[in-house]
Design a protein around this motif. Sequence first.
Motif, PDB file in Angstrom:
ATOM      1  N   GLN A 115       0.811  -1.220   0.000  1.00 43.94           N
ATOM      2  CA  GLN A 115       0.000   0.000   0.000  1.00 43.94           C
ATOM      3  C   GLN A 115       0.847   1.274   0.000  1.00 43.94           C
ATOM      4  OE1 GLN A 115      -3.316   0.208  -0.219  1.00 43.94           O
ATOM      5  NE2 GLN A 115      -3.663  -2.000  -0.196  1.00 43.94           N
ATOM      6  N   LYS A 309      -7.324  -5.685   7.134  1.00 41.06           N
ATOM      7  CA  LYS A 309      -8.105  -4.679   7.860  1.00 41.06           C
ATOM      8  C   LYS A 309      -7.189  -3.810   8.721  1.00 41.06           C
ATOM      9  CE  LYS A 309     -12.577  -5.177   7.041  1.00 41.06           C
ATOM     10  NZ  LYS A 309     -13.420  -4.031   6.591  1.00 41.06           N
ATOM     11  N   GLU A 312      -5.509  -1.212   6.757  1.00 36.23           N
ATOM     12  CA  GLU A 312      -6.429  -0.099   6.451  1.00 36.23           C
ATOM     13  C   GLU A 312      -6.495   0.882   7.608  1.00 36.23           C
ATOM     14  OE1 GLU A 312     -10.258  -1.595   5.454  1.00 36.23           O
ATOM     15  OE2 GLU A 312      -9.573  -2.773   3.744  1.00 36.23           O
ATOM     16  N   GLU A 316      -4.694   5.102   7.974  1.00 40.57           N
ATOM     17  CA  GLU A 316      -5.390   6.347   8.345  1.00 40.57           C
ATOM     18  C   GLU A 316      -4.460   7.301   9.089  1.00 40.57           C
ATOM     19  OE1 GLU A 316      -8.845   5.457  10.604  1.00 40.57           O
ATOM     20  OE2 GLU A 316      -9.658   4.019   9.143  1.00 40.57           O
TER      21      GLU A 316
END
Length: 318
Positions: A115, A309, A312, A316
């Motif tokens: 990512q 998860k 993710e 943030e």
Amino acid sequence: KKKIMTLGGSRITGISKDSLNFITNRDFDNQQIKKDYPASVLEELSAEASIPLVVADIDYTLTFGKQEQTPFIKKVINQTCFYHLEGQGEPIVLVHGLFSEAADLFPLGIELHAQTNRSIWLVDLPGFGRSPFKPHQQVITPYLEVIQTIQKETNRKATFIGHSFGAALLLEASRKNILSNMQKLILIQPPLAKRTKDVPMWLGKIALKTMSTTQLAKYFMKQGLFSTKEQIPDTYFNRLKKSFNSPRLLNTNLLLNKTLHQMTFEKTQSSNISSIWGIADSSYEQPNGVNLKRVVPFGHHFPISEPVKTAEYVLEFL
């Protein structure tokens, strides 16, 4: 020694007398190697430094068998094993918790790398994974020294993500100014307030060694490590059961579990710290005073069971 082997010692010990041919009374000059290599490298290659690493690696292999570490590159720094993925920008460092090791966070590290394309570092803390235990009068000191080593290797520019004991370790490193208030710290399931007292250390050791994998799964589910059976990685409890056959791994977990419950933590609302909490955890209270940013519907070990998860949530705050 060779005479003893010739006179029957080989038969008794199973060691060939020819295996002792390296023993000699000759002197060898080691000055050239001292000229060719810096002192830091020679220190890493010394028997005093390398033997604990070799023993820990053998112990790990005998406990679990040969384990895949692709795509990570293993490095040894100051008698501690690290796993690295090359990338761009400021590094991300993952620090595991108890009853865990760096390999348990490989999926999370791979997801974060995919990512962000940032450099990823994971560490086997002393006594875990392939890293030898480092005895010290102050139990926590060798673990803080690992954070200092990472700081040096990453030029004090890394973002640290700590899970469970790893989160507590980062808080202690921050309190001692090993980490700066300019570095981002992401605390996942920081174990700051335990709900119930632990059983005695000796009883814990006996119980853990004799439990079946089914009993272990029930006990850890009761403690809220995982919120549902479906979230448990297929190999987790088999590996956990095997780890209890290693005195190094079992004793390190129990010692640090005891140490953790003796640690005190200061409240902080520092803007560089963010915390994520899984509400299915039944062993620890939801933390106050560590800048809690997100609450998720998972158990204590969700970075292991839910790496996508978790990535993710972490993204943030990066």
